[in-house]
Design a protein around this motif. Sequence first.
Motif, short mmCIF file in Angstrom:
data_model
loop_
_atom_site.label_atom_id
_atom_site.label_comp_id
_atom_site.label_asym_id
_atom_site.label_seq_id
_atom_site.Cartn_x
_atom_site.Cartn_y
_atom_site.Cartn_z
N GLY A 1 0.91 -1.10 0.05
CA GLY A 1 0.09 -0.02 -0.03
C GLY A 1 1.01 1.32 0.10
N ALA B 1 -1.42 -11.54 -0.93
CA ALA B 1 -0.72 -10.59 -0.07
C ALA B 1 -1.10 -8.96 -0.46
CB ALA B 1 0.99 -10.77 -0.50
N ALA C 1 -3.15 2.95 9.19
CA ALA C 1 -3.18 2.70 7.80
C ALA C 1 -3.89 2.00 7.04
CB ALA C 1 -1.64 2.58 7.24
N CYS D 1 -2.85 0.11 3.74
CA CYS D 1 -1.83 -0.87 3.64
C CYS D 1 -2.30 -2.34 3.44
CB CYS D 1 -1.07 -1.10 5.11
SG CYS D 1 -2.19 -1.44 6.46
N THR E 1 6.76 -6.05 6.99
CA THR E 1 7.39 -4.99 7.88
C THR E 1 7.27 -5.34 9.39
OG1 THR E 1 5.21 -3.84 7.80
CG2 THR E 1 6.90 -2.87 6.32
N ALA F 1 4.58 -5.52 11.14
CA ALA F 1 3.87 -4.20 11.52
C ALA F 1 3.48 -4.45 13.01
CB ALA F 1 2.72 -3.76 10.72
N GLY G 1 1.32 -1.98 15.59
CA GLY G 1 -0.12 -1.63 15.72
C GLY G 1 -0.71 -1.52 16.81
N ILE H 1 6.09 -11.70 -0.83
CA ILE H 1 5.23 -12.47 -0.24
C ILE H 1 3.88 -12.43 -0.98
CG2 ILE H 1 3.82 -12.65 1.77
CD1 ILE H 1 6.16 -11.16 3.40
N GLU I 1 8.77 -0.92 15.10
CA GLU I 1 7.98 -1.57 14.37
C GLU I 1 7.88 -1.19 13.00
OE1 GLU I 1 3.85 -0.98 15.93
OE2 GLU I 1 3.85 1.28 15.56
N HIS I 2 8.45 -0.11 12.48
CA HIS I 2 8.35 0.59 11.30
C HIS I 2 9.36 -0.41 10.34
CE1 HIS I 2 6.33 4.48 12.90
NE2 HIS I 2 5.57 3.19 12.89
P1 FAD Z 1 4.44 -0.68 1.80
O1 FAD Z 1 4.71 0.80 2.40
O2 FAD Z 1 4.29 -0.77 0.38
O3 FAD Z 1 6.01 -1.51 2.03
C1 FAD Z 1 6.56 -1.30 3.05
C2 FAD Z 1 7.78 -2.61 2.90
O4 FAD Z 1 7.34 -3.99 2.86
C3 FAD Z 1 8.60 -2.31 2.00
O5 FAD Z 1 10.03 -2.58 2.38
C4 FAD Z 1 8.28 -3.08 0.82
O6 FAD Z 1 9.25 -3.47 -0.18
C5 FAD Z 1 7.84 -4.29 1.43
N1 FAD Z 1 6.81 -5.24 1.02
C6 FAD Z 1 5.37 -4.63 0.81
N2 FAD Z 1 4.60 -6.03 0.38
C7 FAD Z 1 5.51 -6.86 0.35
C8 FAD Z 1 5.44 -8.33 -0.05
N3 FAD Z 1 4.02 -8.38 -0.61
N4 FAD Z 1 6.29 -8.89 -0.17
C9 FAD Z 1 7.37 -8.68 0.11
N5 FAD Z 1 7.65 -7.43 0.59
C10 FAD Z 1 6.89 -6.66 0.52
N6 FAD Z 1 3.05 0.76 11.08
C11 FAD Z 1 3.27 -0.24 12.22
O7 FAD Z 1 4.03 -1.13 12.50
N7 FAD Z 1 2.30 0.10 13.32
C12 FAD Z 1 1.38 1.19 13.26
O8 FAD Z 1 0.67 1.41 14.22
C13 FAD Z 1 1.40 1.85 12.03
N8 FAD Z 1 0.62 3.02 11.95
C14 FAD Z 1 0.72 3.49 10.72
C15 FAD Z 1 -0.15 4.79 10.50
C16 FAD Z 1 -0.21 5.29 9.26
C17 FAD Z 1 -1.07 6.43 9.16
C18 FAD Z 1 0.88 5.08 8.43
C19 FAD Z 1 0.82 6.02 7.00
C20 FAD Z 1 1.83 4.10 8.63
C21 FAD Z 1 1.75 3.37 9.59
N9 FAD Z 1 2.48 2.35 10.00
C22 FAD Z 1 2.44 1.49 11.05
C23 FAD Z 1 3.38 1.83 8.88
C24 FAD Z 1 2.90 1.08 7.70
O9 FAD Z 1 1.77 1.22 7.58
C25 FAD Z 1 2.96 -0.19 8.06
O10 FAD Z 1 4.55 -0.44 8.08
C26 FAD Z 1 2.67 -1.51 6.97
O11 FAD Z 1 2.45 -2.38 7.42
C27 FAD Z 1 3.06 -1.27 5.38
O12 FAD Z 1 2.06 -1.96 4.68
P2 FAD Z 1 2.14 -1.52 3.14
O13 FAD Z 1 1.13 -2.61 2.47
O14 FAD Z 1 1.76 -0.01 2.87
O15 FAD Z 1 3.74 -1.69 2.70
#
Ligand code: FAD
Length: 513
Positions: free
Chosen positions: A113, A152, A176, A180, A188, A190, A192, A247, A470-471
Motif C-alpha cells: 500500500g 498478499a 493505515a 496498507c 514490515t 507491523a 499497531g 510474499i 515496528e516500522h
Molecule cells: P509498503 O509501504 O508498500 O511496503 C513496506 C515494506 O514492505 C517495503 O520494504 C516493501 O518492499 C515491503 N513489502 C510490501 N509488500 C510486500 C510483499 N508482498 N512482499 C515482500 N515485501 C513487501 N506501522 C506499524 O508497525 N504500526 C502502526 O501502528 C502503523 N501505523 C501507521 C499509520 C499510518 C497513518 C501510516 C501511514 C503508516 C503506519 N504504519 C504503522 C507503517 C505502515 O503502514 C506499515 O509498515 C504497513 O505494514 C506497511 O504496509 P504496506 O502494504 O503499505 O507496505
Amino acid sequence: MLSVSRILVRQLPSRIARANYSVAAPATAFAPLNSVTESDITHFATILSPSSLLSTLSPTSTSPEELDQFNNDWMGRFRGNSTTVVKPKTTQEVSEILKRCYEKRIGVVPQGGNTGLVGGSVPVNDEVILSLANMNKVRSFDPVSGILVADAGCILQSLTDYVAPHNHIMPIDLGAKGSCQIGGNVATNAGGLRLLRYGSLHGTVLGLEVVLPDGTILDQLTTLRKDNTGYDLKQLFIGAEGTLGVITAVSILTPPAPQASNNVILALPSFDKVLPLYQVVKQQLSEILSAFEFIDRTAYDLAVKHGQGRALSDEDVEGAECFVLVETSGGRREHDEEKLSHLLETLFEADKPLINTGVLSQSPAQFSSLWALREGVTEAVSKEGKAYKYDISVPLSSFKDVVDGTREHLHSRGLLHDKAVKHVLGYGHVGDGNLHLNIVADAYLPEIEDALEPYIYQVVASHRGSISAEHGIGAMKTHALHYSKDKVSIGLMKKIKEMFDPRGIMNPGKVLE
Ligand code: FAD
Ligand code: MLT
Ligand code: ZN
C-alpha cells in the motif's frame, strides 16, 4: 461522550563497541544492477496483461507523472526513479517476472500500500516496482479455526470487513488500515494497536507463500497451528521488508471478535503518572485490557488542530501534560463495564490522583472518534509539516526524558523555531514499550538531520533499546542498524541475504547497507 471528571542523556558508545566478536560482518558486495531496457518491457508484456504493465519505456508509453504515486513514499521524503511498475495478478506471474529480473540483474522493489514510514517501499534508483495491488483475493477462511488465507495484496481493512460477519477480527490494526496490505504488514512485521492483546505477526502468521529472487515459489502456506519440522523458514520473511523475496499469500490466525469493546481517554497532569496508571489499569482490567496508548500534549493538540477528533472540553484539557487511551475487549458487556467503572471510581477517588479527568465513549461512533484522536496523530503530523519519525523501543520510564532531551538538544543547536523544527512530540504503544518520537519541521533540512542523528540513535543505544520497534529499517536506517544489532547478528543477516538473494536484486539499499 461521558466526561467522568469530578467523579539528558549520557552519550554512551553503542552496543557494538563493547562486544567481542568472532564472526566478522562480510561486506555485501553484489555486482552492480542493471536498468530495465525496452527488451525487458517486451518480455514483461508476454507475461502480463497490458493494464498490468506501466512503463515510460517503449513499447509502452506511461507518463512519468503516472508513476509518481509509486515512486514517492507516504511522507514525501523518499523518492525513486523507476521507469517501470508491474502489477502481476498471480503467483506464477510474479515468478516469471522475478526470473527475468534475476537473469538480467535488475533490482526489484515489492510494493504494497506504500504506507511504510522508512522509505522501504520505493526504489533507491530505478529498480522495477512490483506492486501487489492486483493480488487481492481471499483464498479461504475457516470460521471454526479462524484461519484466513489471503493474497498478499489484500488491503487490511477489506480483510477486517471480510471476517467480521463470521465474528472474527484481524489480529492486527493500524491507522493505515484503509491502504496498507496484509503482505506489507507481514513484510514490515507491523505492530499497531492490537499487539498488546494478540501479539506480533511472528505468532499469528501461520504460513506464507513467497517467490524467491530467482523465481522459485516457496510454498509454506500451511494452516497448521503446530508444526515443529525443523527451521521455521517463514519467520525470516516476516520483517524482511522485501529483501529476501516477494510474499504472495499469507495464512493468518484471526481471533474471535470481542462481544464488547469500550474505550476511555484519560487526561494526566504529568508524565510521571503514566506508569503507575498502567500498573493500576493492568491489575484491575487484567484479561479485558486490549490497548494502552499514550499521546503527549503536543500530539493531542496537533490531532485536534488537524481535525482528527475532539474528545475533551477545553476545561478538561487544561493542565493535562499527556493522555492515555485505554481500550477493553471482552466477552460480556456487563462484566466489562463493571470492571471499567470500578477502575474509574478507583482513579477518581484516589488520595493521590493519577488523572485529571477522563471521557468514556458511550456509542460506537464515540468509540471510533476516541480512537481517531490517537490514530490520527500520524496524519496530523504530516499535515503540520515535514516529519522526522523515530520509532524506538526504550524503557517506559524514559519516554518523557527522550522527548524532552531531544527538544532541548535541538534548542541548544538553535533549531527550535518556525523555520526549522516546529514541534517535538511523543506518542505510542506504552503497553509494548514503543515510543514514536516525531520531530516536525518546516522542511527536510540537512542541519536538522545532522542534529538528530546520531544523537537519537546514541540515546537509544544507551538504553539498550531498538532503533526500530515496528516500522522497520527501510532505506532510512541502514546506516544505524549497528546501534541495535551487534556485528555477529549483522554478519549473519548478510549471510542470509546472500543465500536467498545471491545477486542482490531484492529491494536493494534496504535493511542492510
Ligand atoms: P509498503 O509501504 O508498500 O511496503 C513496506 C515494506 O514492505 C517495503 O520494504 C516493501 O518492499 C515491503 N513489502 C510490501 N509488500 C510486500 C510483499 N508482498 N512482499 C515482500 N515485501 C513487501 N506501522 C506499524 O508497525 N504500526 C502502526 O501502528 C502503523 N501505523 C501507521 C499509520 C499510518 C497513518 C501510516 C501511514 C503508516 C503506519 N504504519 C504503522 C507503517 C505502515 O503502514 C506499515 O509498515 C504497513 O505494514 C506497511 O504496509 P504496506 O502494504 O503499505 O507496505
Ligand atoms: C502509530 O502508532 O500511530 C504508527 O506507528 C504511525 C506513526 O508512528 O506515526
Ligand atoms: Zn505505532
